[in-house]
Design a protein around this motif. Structure first.
Motif, short mmCIF file in Angstrom:
data_model
loop_
_atom_site.label_atom_id
_atom_site.label_comp_id
_atom_site.label_asym_id
_atom_site.label_seq_id
_atom_site.Cartn_x
_atom_site.Cartn_y
_atom_site.Cartn_z
N ARG A 172 0.83 -1.21 0.00
CA ARG A 172 0.00 0.00 0.00
C ARG A 172 0.86 1.26 0.00
O ARG A 172 0.49 2.26 -0.64
CB ARG A 172 -0.92 0.00 1.22
CG ARG A 172 -2.06 -1.00 1.13
CD ARG A 172 -2.85 -1.04 2.43
NE ARG A 172 -3.44 0.25 2.76
CZ ARG A 172 -4.59 0.70 2.29
NH1 ARG A 172 -5.29 -0.03 1.45
NH2 ARG A 172 -5.05 1.88 2.65
N VAL A 221 -2.52 3.29 -4.00
CA VAL A 221 -3.66 3.33 -3.09
C VAL A 221 -4.38 4.67 -3.18
O VAL A 221 -5.60 4.75 -2.97
CB VAL A 221 -3.20 3.04 -1.64
CG1 VAL A 221 -2.36 4.18 -1.08
CG2 VAL A 221 -4.39 2.77 -0.73
N GLU A 222 -3.66 5.75 -3.55
CA GLU A 222 -4.31 7.05 -3.74
C GLU A 222 -5.20 7.00 -4.98
O GLU A 222 -6.30 7.57 -4.97
CB GLU A 222 -3.25 8.14 -3.89
CG GLU A 222 -2.44 8.39 -2.62
CD GLU A 222 -1.33 9.41 -2.84
OE1 GLU A 222 -1.19 9.91 -3.98
OE2 GLU A 222 -0.60 9.70 -1.89
N ALA A 234 -6.65 4.36 -6.06
CA ALA A 234 -7.81 3.56 -5.66
C ALA A 234 -8.83 4.41 -4.91
O ALA A 234 -10.04 4.26 -5.10
CB ALA A 234 -7.35 2.39 -4.79
N THR A 235 -8.34 5.32 -4.07
CA THR A 235 -9.22 6.20 -3.31
C THR A 235 -9.99 7.13 -4.25
O THR A 235 -11.20 7.35 -4.08
CB THR A 235 -8.42 7.01 -2.29
OG1 THR A 235 -7.75 6.13 -1.39
CG2 THR A 235 -9.32 7.94 -1.49
N LEU A 236 -9.29 7.69 -5.25
CA LEU A 236 -9.93 8.57 -6.22
C LEU A 236 -11.01 7.82 -7.00
O LEU A 236 -12.12 8.33 -7.23
CB LEU A 236 -8.89 9.12 -7.20
CG LEU A 236 -7.96 10.22 -6.69
CD1 LEU A 236 -6.88 10.51 -7.72
CD2 LEU A 236 -8.75 11.49 -6.38
N ASP A 288 -12.59 5.08 -6.10
CA ASP A 288 -13.70 4.71 -5.23
C ASP A 288 -14.61 5.90 -4.98
O ASP A 288 -15.85 5.78 -5.01
CB ASP A 288 -13.15 4.16 -3.91
CG ASP A 288 -14.25 3.64 -3.00
OD1 ASP A 288 -14.97 2.72 -3.43
OD2 ASP A 288 -14.39 4.14 -1.87
N ALA A 289 -14.01 7.09 -4.76
CA ALA A 289 -14.80 8.29 -4.49
C ALA A 289 -15.65 8.67 -5.69
O ALA A 289 -16.79 9.15 -5.55
CB ALA A 289 -13.89 9.44 -4.09
N ILE A 347 -5.48 -3.11 -2.95
CA ILE A 347 -6.77 -2.99 -2.26
C ILE A 347 -7.35 -4.38 -2.07
O ILE A 347 -6.89 -5.36 -2.67
CB ILE A 347 -7.76 -2.13 -3.07
CG1 ILE A 347 -7.94 -2.67 -4.50
CG2 ILE A 347 -7.27 -0.70 -3.11
CD1 ILE A 347 -8.99 -1.93 -5.28
#
Length: 329
Positions: free
Chosen positions: A201, A291-292, A294-296, A298-299, A329
């Protein structure tokens, strides 16, 4: 072998409670003894220019091995040296820059006492972690840490249980105090654990897992939708990137865009990608953590995201499946 009668469940639970109670009391007593000796031990470890060499025999050896592993993984260079192997050649691992941390509840193990004499001749500082402050190892060490317990959890008061727990916890306390003093971060921890989930991660960048080159589905704005579908099918990303003449992404045409286009027009054969593409696609830099990305995604409820450089030039693309395959993830 005779079958051992199984105790009643209540007796088994009572046994567990007794064990925990004895070991908790041992740790409470240890906590009350944390004093200047512990401070000096941490100071010695922090000032070590070499490695912390942790040694022991038997059950104490197992504890010593775990202490060495914890130190090493939290920013303090350390390794385990088996007490028996040490006196048969492994003492050659030692350098004058090292510190030795010897773990022995009795403080009288012959192997460690033999190591003691060699360490003294080499001028290497020795920290002894024992349960007997008057033992030979304790008395001859440069610093002694007391892990004495009133009783073992073993009902015979023989098997090392509470005593090994106390030694292990004190070793953890040294490692954590050094970690905090050094400002050791999650990123530092990840660098020493690249194979673990945290390492993946915190160390995996977008450029490490993105698709690029011929693996990217790419069309121009004037491409017929039917032709774009062929590109999407071959590349298997559930979308195609729409580029301008300077290789900058001006849109993205996804499976969802196709469904919406069919719902509006029915017959899509005469239509081009420009008629249904999504403008201003989301992008991420290649140097961002995966992982950043992935966050974008997902959001924004996205299955794909484009990778561009600082000028907006297309470099690659990520699908959520790529992040799952990389175990980010």
């Amino acid at each position: 072998m005779k079958n051992t009668p199984v105790p009643a469940p209540s007796d088994i639970i009572a046994s567990a409670h007794r064990t925990l109670s004895v070991e908790i009391k041992a740790l409470q007593a240890l906590d009350a003894r944390i004093d200047g000796s512990f401070t000096r031990a941490v100071t010695m470890v922090l000032g070590c220019e070499g490695r912390v060499v942790v040694t022991g025999i038997g059950k104490s050896g197992h504890i010593a091995k775990k202490i060495a592993a914890t130190l090493a993984s939290t920013g303090t260079p350390a390794f385990f040296m088996h007490g028996a192997e040490a006196i048969h050649g492994d003492l050659g691992m030692l350098t004058s820059q090292d510190i030795v941390l010897a773990v022995s509840y009795s403080g009288e193990g012959q192997e460690l006492l033999t190591i003691l004499s060699v360490v003294k001749r080499m001028g290497i500082p020795l920290i002894a972690l024992t349960g007997h402050p008057q033992s030979e190892l304790a008395r001859n060490a440069d610093l002694h840490l007391d892990v004495q317990v009133q009783q073992e959890a073993c009902p015979l008061n023989l098997a090392p249980t509470a005593s090994t727990t106390a030694a292990l916890v004190l070793g953890d306390a040294i490692a954590v105090a050094c970690l905090e003093a050094r400002g050791f971060s999650a990123e530092d921890f990840a660098r020493s654990h690249p194979g673990g989930a945290l390492g993946r991660r915190l160390l995996t960048l977008v450029r490490d897992v993105m698709r690029q080159g011929s693996a990217l589905p790419i069309v121009e704005a004037g491409t017929l939708v039917t032709e774009a579908l062929q590109e999407m099918s071959v590349k298997g990303m559930g979308m195609t990137i729409v580029l301008d003449g300077q290789q900058h992404p001006i849109g993205i045409f996804t499976d969802g865009d196709l469904r919406r286009l069919i719902a509006r027009h029915g017959d899509i054969r005469p239509l081009t990608v420009a008629d249904g593409m999504s403008h201003h696609p989301k992008t991420v830099a290649p140097t961002a953590l995966a992982v950043e990305a992935a966050t974008l995604m997902d959001a924004g409820r996205l299955s794909q995201i484009l990778v561009v450089d600082h000028t907006g030039l297309l470099l690659g693309a990520l699908h959520m499946h790529d992040l799952l395959a990389a175990k980010v993830i």
